[in-house]
Design a protein around this motif. Structure first.
Motif, PDB file in Angstrom:
ATOM      1  N   LEU A 176       1.252  -6.158 -32.156  1.00 23.28           N
ATOM      2  CA  LEU A 176       0.450  -4.961 -31.918  1.00 23.28           C
ATOM      3  C   LEU A 176       1.181  -3.706 -32.393  1.00 23.28           C
ATOM      4  O   LEU A 176       0.563  -2.804 -32.959  1.00 23.28           O
ATOM      5  N   THR A 214      -4.827  -5.571 -35.064  1.00 22.84           N
ATOM      6  CA  THR A 214      -5.975  -5.181 -34.253  1.00 22.84           C
ATOM      7  C   THR A 214      -6.098  -6.088 -33.042  1.00 22.84           C
ATOM      8  O   THR A 214      -6.495  -5.658 -31.965  1.00 22.84           O
ATOM      9  N   CYS A 215      -5.745  -7.356 -33.233  1.00 14.19           N
ATOM     10  CA  CYS A 215      -5.946  -8.361 -32.202  1.00 14.19           C
ATOM     11  C   CYS A 215      -4.867  -9.432 -32.317  1.00 14.19           C
ATOM     12  O   CYS A 215      -4.350  -9.681 -33.409  1.00 14.19           O
ATOM     13  N   ARG A 269       3.478 -10.854 -29.001  1.00 13.14           N
ATOM     14  CA  ARG A 269       2.260 -10.035 -28.910  1.00 13.14           C
ATOM     15  C   ARG A 269       2.610  -8.556 -29.083  1.00 13.14           C
ATOM     16  O   ARG A 269       1.970  -7.836 -29.854  1.00 13.14           O
TER      17      ARG A 269
END
Length: 128
Positions: free
Chosen positions: A95, A100-101, A91
């Motif tokens: 990022l 964005t997600c 993660r």
């Protein structure tokens, strides 16, 4: 009347591609699906997409590798990265690379739509 956004979905799992395709088409988006990052890059659709939704774990080129390559080439296209193996270090890498997600599979359709709304809003600000 606004033109529907073009969303590119990249996942080596045909069932995941179909599920995301069905979700997004039901919401009025134009969807292009690809089995790999390489297939996406060879496509003329790679230049007119409003957002890329890509699996992190794909053979040859990962979703993070694709995002990094596109940013290096000057593309500001928003990315949503998805994975069946959500991990805090992945993660963080996603990022940091500019996603964005980041969503773990399986994800709720509402979570995907919230991410997509955020990605497209950010894209509008960038182009605006």
């Amino acid at each position: 009347m606004s033109v529907a956004s073009v969303i590119s979905v990249l996942d080596d799992d045909p069932y995941v591609r179909a599920a995301i395709n069905n979700l997004l088409k039901s919401r009025g988006y134009i969807v292009h699906t690809f089995a790999s990052a390489e297939e996406f890059l060879r496509s003329t659709d790679s230049t007119d997409t409003s957002c890329v939704i890509a699996d992190v774990q794909m053979p040859l080129m990962t979703g993070i590798d694709l995002l990094t390559q596109m940013r290096a080439q000057g593309s500001a296209t928003p990315f949503i990265l998805i994975t069946g193996f959500p991990d805090e270090s992945v993660r963080a890498r996603a990022l940091k690379a500019g996603a964005t997600c980041f969503l773990g599979k399986p994800f709720a359709p509402t979570d995907m739509m919230q991410c997509l709304d955020r990605a497209l809003a950010a894209d509008d600000e960038t182009r605006g």
